[in-house]
Each structure stands twice: as C-alpha cells, then as structure tokens.
Design a protein around this motif. Structure first.
Motif, short mmCIF file in Angstrom:
data_model
loop_
_atom_site.label_atom_id
_atom_site.label_comp_id
_atom_site.label_asym_id
_atom_site.label_seq_id
_atom_site.Cartn_x
_atom_site.Cartn_y
_atom_site.Cartn_z
N LEU A 176 17.10 13.67 2.55
CA LEU A 176 16.36 12.79 3.45
C LEU A 176 14.92 13.25 3.60
O LEU A 176 13.98 12.44 3.61
N PHE A 177 14.75 14.57 3.71
CA PHE A 177 13.40 15.14 3.83
C PHE A 177 12.55 14.79 2.61
O PHE A 177 11.39 14.39 2.72
N LEU A 178 13.14 14.91 1.42
CA LEU A 178 12.42 14.58 0.18
C LEU A 178 12.07 13.10 0.12
O LEU A 178 10.97 12.73 -0.31
N LEU A 179 13.00 12.25 0.59
CA LEU A 179 12.74 10.81 0.60
C LEU A 179 11.58 10.46 1.53
O LEU A 179 10.72 9.64 1.19
N LEU A 180 11.55 11.10 2.69
CA LEU A 180 10.47 10.85 3.65
C LEU A 180 9.12 11.27 3.09
O LEU A 180 8.11 10.58 3.26
N ILE A 181 9.11 12.41 2.40
CA ILE A 181 7.87 12.88 1.77
C ILE A 181 7.41 11.89 0.71
O ILE A 181 6.22 11.55 0.61
N SER A 182 8.36 11.39 -0.08
CA SER A 182 8.03 10.45 -1.16
C SER A 182 7.46 9.16 -0.60
O SER A 182 6.47 8.63 -1.09
N VAL A 183 8.12 8.63 0.46
CA VAL A 183 7.66 7.38 1.08
C VAL A 183 6.26 7.57 1.66
O VAL A 183 5.38 6.72 1.50
N ASN A 184 6.04 8.70 2.33
CA ASN A 184 4.74 8.97 2.93
C ASN A 184 3.66 9.11 1.87
O ASN A 184 2.54 8.60 2.01
N ALA A 185 4.01 9.79 0.77
CA ALA A 185 3.04 9.97 -0.32
C ALA A 185 2.69 8.64 -0.95
O ALA A 185 1.53 8.36 -1.25
N PHE A 186 3.71 7.78 -1.13
CA PHE A 186 3.47 6.46 -1.71
C PHE A 186 2.58 5.63 -0.79
O PHE A 186 1.66 4.95 -1.22
N SER A 187 2.87 5.73 0.52
CA SER A 187 2.09 4.97 1.50
C SER A 187 0.63 5.39 1.48
O SER A 187 -0.28 4.58 1.51
N GLN A 188 0.39 6.71 1.43
CA GLN A 188 -0.98 7.23 1.40
C GLN A 188 -1.67 6.81 0.11
O GLN A 188 -2.84 6.41 0.12
N LYS A 189 -0.92 6.85 -0.99
CA LYS A 189 -1.49 6.45 -2.27
C LYS A 189 -1.86 4.98 -2.24
O LYS A 189 -2.90 4.56 -2.73
N ASP A 190 -0.97 4.17 -1.63
CA ASP A 190 -1.19 2.73 -1.56
C ASP A 190 -2.43 2.39 -0.75
O ASP A 190 -3.06 1.36 -0.97
N GLN A 191 -2.78 3.24 0.22
CA GLN A 191 -3.91 2.97 1.09
C GLN A 191 -5.24 3.41 0.49
O GLN A 191 -6.30 3.07 1.02
N LYS A 192 -5.22 4.14 -0.57
CA LYS A 192 -6.47 4.59 -1.16
C LYS A 192 -7.24 3.41 -1.73
O LYS A 192 -6.66 2.54 -2.37
N PRO A 193 -8.55 3.35 -1.50
CA PRO A 193 -9.33 2.25 -2.06
C PRO A 193 -9.39 2.31 -3.58
O PRO A 193 -9.35 3.38 -4.18
N SER A 194 -9.45 1.14 -4.20
CA SER A 194 -9.48 1.04 -5.65
C SER A 194 -10.84 0.58 -6.18
O SER A 194 -11.19 0.88 -7.32
N PHE A 195 -11.57 -0.19 -5.36
CA PHE A 195 -12.86 -0.74 -5.77
C PHE A 195 -13.90 -0.50 -4.70
O PHE A 195 -13.58 -0.37 -3.52
N GLN A 196 -15.16 -0.44 -5.13
CA GLN A 196 -16.28 -0.42 -4.19
C GLN A 196 -17.13 -1.66 -4.45
O GLN A 196 -17.29 -2.09 -5.59
N VAL A 197 -17.64 -2.23 -3.36
CA VAL A 197 -18.40 -3.48 -3.43
C VAL A 197 -19.75 -3.29 -2.75
O VAL A 197 -19.82 -2.74 -1.65
N VAL A 198 -20.80 -3.76 -3.43
CA VAL A 198 -22.13 -3.77 -2.83
C VAL A 198 -22.63 -5.22 -2.88
O VAL A 198 -23.00 -5.71 -3.95
N PRO A 199 -22.65 -5.92 -1.75
CA PRO A 199 -23.14 -7.30 -1.75
C PRO A 199 -24.67 -7.32 -1.94
O PRO A 199 -25.41 -6.67 -1.19
N LEU A 200 -25.12 -8.04 -2.93
CA LEU A 200 -26.56 -8.23 -3.14
C LEU A 200 -27.05 -9.50 -2.47
O LEU A 200 -28.24 -9.66 -2.21
N GLY A 201 -26.13 -10.42 -2.21
CA GLY A 201 -26.45 -11.66 -1.52
C GLY A 201 -25.17 -12.29 -1.04
O GLY A 201 -24.15 -12.24 -1.73
#
Length: 319
Positions: free
Chosen positions: A9-34
């Motif tokens: 169960l401990f390993l499963l919780l770590i895996s879920v938390n790691a996946f959640s943190q990974k999922d939250q990482k930004p993938s793109f950066q945007v700079v609006p010029l207009g």
C-alpha cells in the motif's frame, strides 16, 4: 493488515503521488505577443509557444510581432534584444487564416527576420501568396507564389489532419479546419511535443451559427487527449458579449457559444473531464466595456469548473 500488505500500500501511495506530481508539471511555455481582436495594431493575435525550458518557439498567428517582443523584454521574459528573439527564438509561424489582424506582423517584420518556415493550409497560403507576398502589396519573401521569390521563408502547406514536423523544434502540428464566416476557413492547430499537446484555434464561429460540424469534428479528435490529461490547454476566441446578435457575429464566439461548445467537448471526453482544465481566451474585441462584460459573462456561466486564463501581452505563462 500484514506488514507485506502495508508495504505494498505504501508503494502504491508513493506511485500515485509521483504520477500526480508528474502530471502537474508544465509542458509548454507561452509568451503572448498580441491578445486582442481589433483596433490596437500593437496588440493583435500572436502567441509564442515552446516546450518548457527551451527557446524553440513557434508563433501561433502573427498579427503583432515586434511590439509584443518589446513588451516581453520590458517584462524581463527575454534577456536579449528584440532582433535576437525575432531571428533566433522564433523558429516558424503557424497562420490560422489570412485576415490582416493575424498576419500583419509577419508581413511587416519580414525584412528583418531570418530564414524560417511559414505553415498554413492551402487556402490560407494561396491568399498570402496572391495578396500579400506578391511583389506588389509586399515583396515576396517566400519560395513560392507570384513575382520574384526571395526565398527567405519556406512556405509549407499543411494537409488537414496530417501530422507535420515543425522545423528546428521537437514539436509537430496537425491542422483542422474551422468555419469563420462560412464558407471562409480558419484553422485549429494541435501542437504535440512528446506525449503532451496544446490546441490553438484561430477565429471561429459556433457550429450552430455557421451551420457547420467543424468544431464537433475537432472536439471528437481531441476528446481522448482531454480524457487522458495529455491536452494541456485550449486557446479559443471570444470576440463579443452575449448581447451581440447572431447576424453580427461575423464568424466569432460569445460566452454563450463558448460554453455550449465546451459542453459538447465534455460530453465526448467524459463528465468532469474539463474541471480545472485551462482555457485561454483570445481575440477579445474592444471597447473595454465589452471586454469587461465578456469576462463577467464567462465567469457566471463557467459551470464546468474551467480554469480561465486571460493572456496579457508580453507576460509569460505555462501550460
């Protein structure tokens, strides 16, 4: 519970938390010029998009370029000159349609630009070649079309629904047609980097107003990406408040039609699939009182739990 079960169960919780943190990482950066949809020629539709922590930007539409770069430098987004951003950071342009508020920055800045690729669908490219880069309205900085091609830009025609590599980046693009004052076509661009996606829509009317199924087809294509949390955000226009009569929308959306279309997307992707999902509102048309009204109406009608982003010229954000 046994020690072994607790450990599992401990390993499963770590895996879920790691996946959640990974999922939250930004993938793109945007700079609006207009970001606006009219009048202010220093602030018309153009968005730089790059994979996170890179300088490999593609410019999504190009209504305003130079003034937007200068604004970003003022905001300390870029630490180099305007010329260096234009020539080195922008790897190419994706043009949704050939209306001037989406291409004027590309045209005006072409003499100072470096060699790169301009991507558009066949109808859009044909209009740019025949009406802008034609050696009459403007010098032909492309490698095709009428007049004398200077071959600074490579004009690459995108085939609908065909994945195309974006030169000098790790990204690809897939084009989808949109109705913008039917039968005039605009384009949506699905940008992919690795397993992550961003979706940019040029000007578009609602399917019901345009008597079209183009948005439904687009939502059907991207719904699995929403469901799998691979699509990091959608750039979509809202040009007028709800009070604008349908016959005077001219191929644009209101908050009512935005929410109707996004409800259609949720129906395809699954209940609550858009909760917390990033929607970047583009092409807000002045005057200011209309923009204020649009924002109030979107806020009051946001029953999907969307995360609404109103981009500001020269201010970077992440997806």
């Amino acid at each position: 519970m046994s020690v072994l079960n607790r450990f599992i169960l401990f390993l499963l919780l770590i895996s879920v938390n790691a996946f959640s943190q990974k999922d939250q990482k930004p993938s793109f950066q945007v700079v609006p010029l207009g970001v606006k949809g009219g009048i202010d020629e220093k602030n018309l539709s153009a968005y730089l998009l790059a994979p996170i922590n890179t300088k490999d930007y593609i410019c999504l539409d190009a209504g305003t370029v130079n003034a937007g770069i200068e604004k970003a430098i003022e905001n300390n987004v870029f630490k180099v000159s305007t010329s260096e951003v234009l020539r080195k950071y922008i790897k190419g342009y994706l043009i949704s349609h050939a209306h001037l508020d989406h291409v004027s920055g590309l045209i005006i800045n072409s003499p100072a630009d470096s060699s790169k690729t301009v991507y558009a669908t066949s109808k859009c490219m044909e209009m740019m070649e025949n009406h802008y880069f034609n050696d009459q309205t403007w010098a032909n900085f492309g490698d095709a079309g009428v007049g004398f091609p200077l071959k600074k830009y490579h004009f690459q025609t995108l085939n609908i629904s065909e994945e195309t590599s974006i030169t000098n980046t790790t990204m690809t693009v897939k084009a989808f047609p949109l109705s913008h004052v039917n039968p005039f076509e605009s384009t949506a661009f699905l940008i992919k980097n690795g397993e992550n996606y961003a979706l940019y829509l040029g000007d578009t009317g609602a399917d019901t107003v345009e008597k079209s199924d183009k948005l439904k087809s687009l939502w059907t294509a991207v719904a699995p990406l929403v469901k799998n949390k691979q699509l990091k955000g959608i750039f979509i226009e809202v040009s007028f408040p709800n009070e604008q009569p349908d016959q005077f929308l001219f191929g644009h959306l209101t908050p009512n039609y935005l929410m109707k279309e996004l409800h259609d997307l949720e129906d395809l992707a699954g209940k609550d699939s858009l909760k917390g999902f990033k929607i970047i509102i583009t092409h807000l048309k002045p005057p200011t009182k209309n923009i204020v009204k649009i924002k109030e109406q979107i806020k009051s009608q946001n029953d999907l739990g969307l995360k609404i982003i109103y981009p500001e010229q020269g201010k970077k954000f992440e997806l």
